[in-house]
Design an enzyme around this catalytic site. Structure first.
Site, PDB file in Angstrom:
ATOM      1  N   HIS A   8      84.663 -50.929 -37.570  1.00  0.00           N
ATOM      2  CA  HIS A   8      85.860 -51.454 -36.928  1.00  0.00           C
ATOM      3  C   HIS A   8      86.798 -50.291 -36.599  1.00  0.00           C
ATOM      4  O   HIS A   8      86.517 -49.148 -36.921  1.00  0.00           O
ATOM      5  CB  HIS A   8      86.540 -52.469 -37.844  1.00  0.00           C
ATOM      6  CG  HIS A   8      85.912 -53.822 -37.746  1.00  0.00           C
ATOM      7  ND1 HIS A   8      84.602 -54.027 -38.039  1.00  0.00           N
ATOM      8  CD2 HIS A   8      86.414 -55.020 -37.355  1.00  0.00           C
ATOM      9  CE1 HIS A   8      84.311 -55.302 -37.829  1.00  0.00           C
ATOM     10  NE2 HIS A   8      85.394 -55.927 -37.424  1.00  0.00           N
TER      11      HIS A   8
ATOM     12  N   SER B  88      90.721 -57.728 -40.626  1.00  0.00           N
ATOM     13  CA  SER B  88      89.499 -58.202 -41.268  1.00  0.00           C
ATOM     14  C   SER B  88      88.265 -57.571 -40.648  1.00  0.00           C
ATOM     15  O   SER B  88      88.154 -57.439 -39.429  1.00  0.00           O
ATOM     16  CB  SER B  88      89.402 -59.715 -41.132  1.00  0.00           C
ATOM     17  OG  SER B  88      88.086 -60.120 -41.421  1.00  0.00           O
ATOM     18  N   LYS B  89      87.317 -57.217 -41.534  1.00  0.00           N
ATOM     19  CA  LYS B  89      86.073 -56.646 -41.028  1.00  0.00           C
ATOM     20  C   LYS B  89      85.277 -57.720 -40.315  1.00  0.00           C
ATOM     21  O   LYS B  89      84.365 -57.444 -39.568  1.00  0.00           O
ATOM     22  CB  LYS B  89      85.236 -56.123 -42.191  1.00  0.00           C
ATOM     23  CG  LYS B  89      85.815 -54.867 -42.782  1.00  0.00           C
ATOM     24  CD  LYS B  89      84.817 -54.196 -43.693  1.00  0.00           C
ATOM     25  CE  LYS B  89      85.488 -53.041 -44.380  1.00  0.00           C
ATOM     26  NZ  LYS B  89      85.002 -52.774 -45.700  1.00  0.00           N
ATOM     27  N   ARG B  90      85.642 -58.966 -40.598  1.00  0.00           N
ATOM     28  CA  ARG B  90      84.887 -60.046 -39.953  1.00  0.00           C
ATOM     29  C   ARG B  90      85.445 -60.414 -38.580  1.00  0.00           C
ATOM     30  O   ARG B  90      84.846 -61.181 -37.860  1.00  0.00           O
ATOM     31  CB  ARG B  90      84.863 -61.278 -40.867  1.00  0.00           C
ATOM     32  CG  ARG B  90      83.793 -61.156 -41.942  1.00  0.00           C
ATOM     33  CD  ARG B  90      83.926 -62.243 -42.972  1.00  0.00           C
ATOM     34  NE  ARG B  90      85.101 -62.036 -43.797  1.00  0.00           N
ATOM     35  CZ  ARG B  90      85.152 -61.197 -44.818  1.00  0.00           C
ATOM     36  NH1 ARG B  90      84.094 -60.499 -45.148  1.00  0.00           N
ATOM     37  NH2 ARG B  90      86.245 -61.046 -45.529  1.00  0.00           N
TER      38      ARG B  90
END
Ligand code: GLU
Length: 525
Positions: A16, A269-271
């Site tokens: 990211h 968020s990494k998501r």
């Protein structure tokens, strides 16, 4: 001192923007001091490894111009990403297989700084549950800390599986000065867990592998995520157990986290795929603009300067500029940086970058990327725009650069550019006349349209007459005759020809379109 920094990601996810911002700092610190920047693949958590993630992360990191001096040379990496170096291999599972950590583990066991833990998974799960129920901190209770030599031998003879835990000494203060935040942190050793440093399959965990590798790879600065701060006392004790003097240890610093403006107080968020390293490039942000923005998320120069190329950043970089408070990602600031860099390009460079973007980022999305992209731009005719982009790339139209010149001043990103020039090629299919920009002429709309069409067709196509001045006086005359503001008359012309109330400068656009096309559109609409 030869400065050596390292970036040591685990291949458990796709990079990211925060990832790039940290590479940037490690890179700048090494380069500023004429040192080396190392990439180490920390893949010991094999269950969470995502095949291809490391190659993906390397590819995009390099895309930003951030290359490493030493790094993995694994056969499963594309050839151009393999590096190697004096401390190869740089992939921890390979190092484990080569026995790199064996001696260190033995030393820790022999000198009593670590111990074998024969507790079963079930026992540990039960222990955790009990502690959770009692609202206590979950940690190992030390059952195997003091097994007798006899007990250990018996377990080993019976092939009872074991992990290795660090033996944190009791009743001590463990102190640490953070290189980034400059915080002086003190832990009570009784609060520190006897963490597992070798798993039951013989593979070392992060604690051992990373600390040991930093020492043997002669890393001088270990800058890492703030989530590792709590593990720092474990690492300090590990160094003691291995007899590594403070001057031979890397200095450790913990990065601040980049906060997500959409979830106040929470980190990006990494998501969330819209922060993924490739997402902004696909959305038409220039890499130098992204990099420049990332430089200033967490670091500030002494003089508040904002614009830096990578070389200038390296030159200006100073660890003292690292900020203590967590920065928040700001889309508007990103847009601002992109605008600055788009407008710095010469027209030739701008066309080049536009084509490069279409070819390299927009049309090479993987299916799952495209899905995310579509979701992001739900409200736009994505299919038609992608098809248009493909056509542009195939045809390389001669007038593209004239058209680009009209939008360069206003576009926020290249995706914007694509949308803004599409009308040159594709006449509007159906026009929504029911828009607020036309409210002021709503009553006389059909009359104005008819007059505008009549006037435009009356003009000869001679390039001397088919011009700005002629249109302007014609539109004024129509406005005056009907009691409508001149600007509103132009708005009618704009909507009829371009299909939207927002177009590049109208006169220049009409010039590029030519009389025939303009009339065809006026008559169709
Ligand atoms: N493998 C660790 C991680 O991905 C690296 C932390 C460090 O930089 O030491 O979080």
């Amino acid at each position: 001192m030869q400065v050596r920094t390292r970036w040591a990601p685990s291949p458990t996810g796709y990079a990211h923007l925060g990832f790039i911002s940290r590479v940037l700092i490690n890179y700048a610190l090494a380069k500023k001091n004429g040192g080396q920047f190392i990439w180490r693949n920390e893949d010991t958590d094999t269950e969470r490894t995502i095949p291809g993630a490391m190659a993906f992360n390397m590819k995009w990191t390099r895309e930003f111009g951030l290359d490493w001096d030493e790094g993995p040379d694994d056969e499963d990496l594309p050839e151009d990403l393999r590096k190697g170096g004096p401390y190869a291999p740089y992939t921890q599972t390979k190092r484990t297989k080569a026995g790199v950590y064996d001696q260190a583990i033995q030393t820790l066991l022999d000198n009593g700084s670590a111990y074998r833990c024969f507790c079963t998974k079930e026992r540990l799960a039960e222990l955790r549950e009990t502690q959770e129920r009692a609202k206590q901190q979950t940690r190992y209770d030390g059952r195997c800390r003091n097994l007798s030599t006899e007990e250990i031998k018996q377990n080993l003879d019976n092939k009872v599986p074991f992990t290795v835990r660090i033996k944190i000494p009791k009743d001590r203060k463990i102190e640490f000065d953070d290189l980034i935040t400059h915080n002086h942190v003190v832990w009570d050793s009784n609060e520190v867990d006897d963490a597992i440093i070798v798993k039951s399959n013989g593979v070392p965990t992060y604690h051992l592998a990373a600390m040991y590798d930093d020492v043997v790879m002669k890393v001088t600065h270990a800058l890492r995520g703030s989530e590792w701060l709590a593990s720092t006392p474990i690492h300090k004790i590990l160094f003691e157990g291995l007899g590594i003097k403070p001057e031979d240890q890397a200095q450790i610093g913990h990065f601040t986290v980049i906060l997500d403006p959409n979830t106040p107080g929470k980190k990006m968020s990494k998501r969330n795929d819209s922060f993924r390293v490739d997402a902004l490039l696909q959305r038409g942000y220039l890499k130098e603009a992204i990099l420049n923005y990332l430089m200033l998320l967490g670091w500030a120069p002494k003089d508040n300067r904002e614009l830096f190329t990578l070389e200038e950043f390296v030159e200006a970089f100073d660890l003292n500029g690292m900020q203590k408070s967590n920065p928040t990602w700001d889309d508007k600031k990103m847009d601002w940086f992109n605008g600055v860099y788009l407008r710095k390009l010469s027209l030739d460079q701008f066309s080049e970058r536009f084509y490069e973007w279409v070819e390299k980022y927009l049309l090479t999305m993987l299916p799952e990327e495209e899905e995310a992209f579509r979701k992001k731009f739900e409200s736009l005719p994505v299919d038609s725009l992608l098809e248009f982009a493909r056509r542009l790339l195939a045809d390389k139209p001669a007038r593209l650069s004239e058209q680009l010149a009209l939008v360069q001043e206003r576009a926020v990103n290249l995706w914007d550019v694509l949308q803004q020039i599409q009308f040159f090629y594709d006449a509007p299919q159906s026009i929504n006349w029911d828009i607020k920009q036309l409210d002021k002429v709503r009553e006389q709309l059909s009359e104005v349209r008819a007059k505008v069409t009549g006037f435009m067709s009356s003009l000869p196509e001679d390039s001397k007459v088919w011009t700005h001045e002629a249109w302007e006086s014609g539109m004024r005359a129509i406005g005056d005759a009907l009691g409508v503001k001149h600007g509103d008359v132009f708005m009618v012309l704009r909507v009829a020809v371009c299909g939207t109330p927002f177009s590049p400068p109208l006169f220049e656009s009409l010039q590029i379109l030519g009389k025939e096309e303009v009339l065809a559109r006026l008559n169709a609409n």
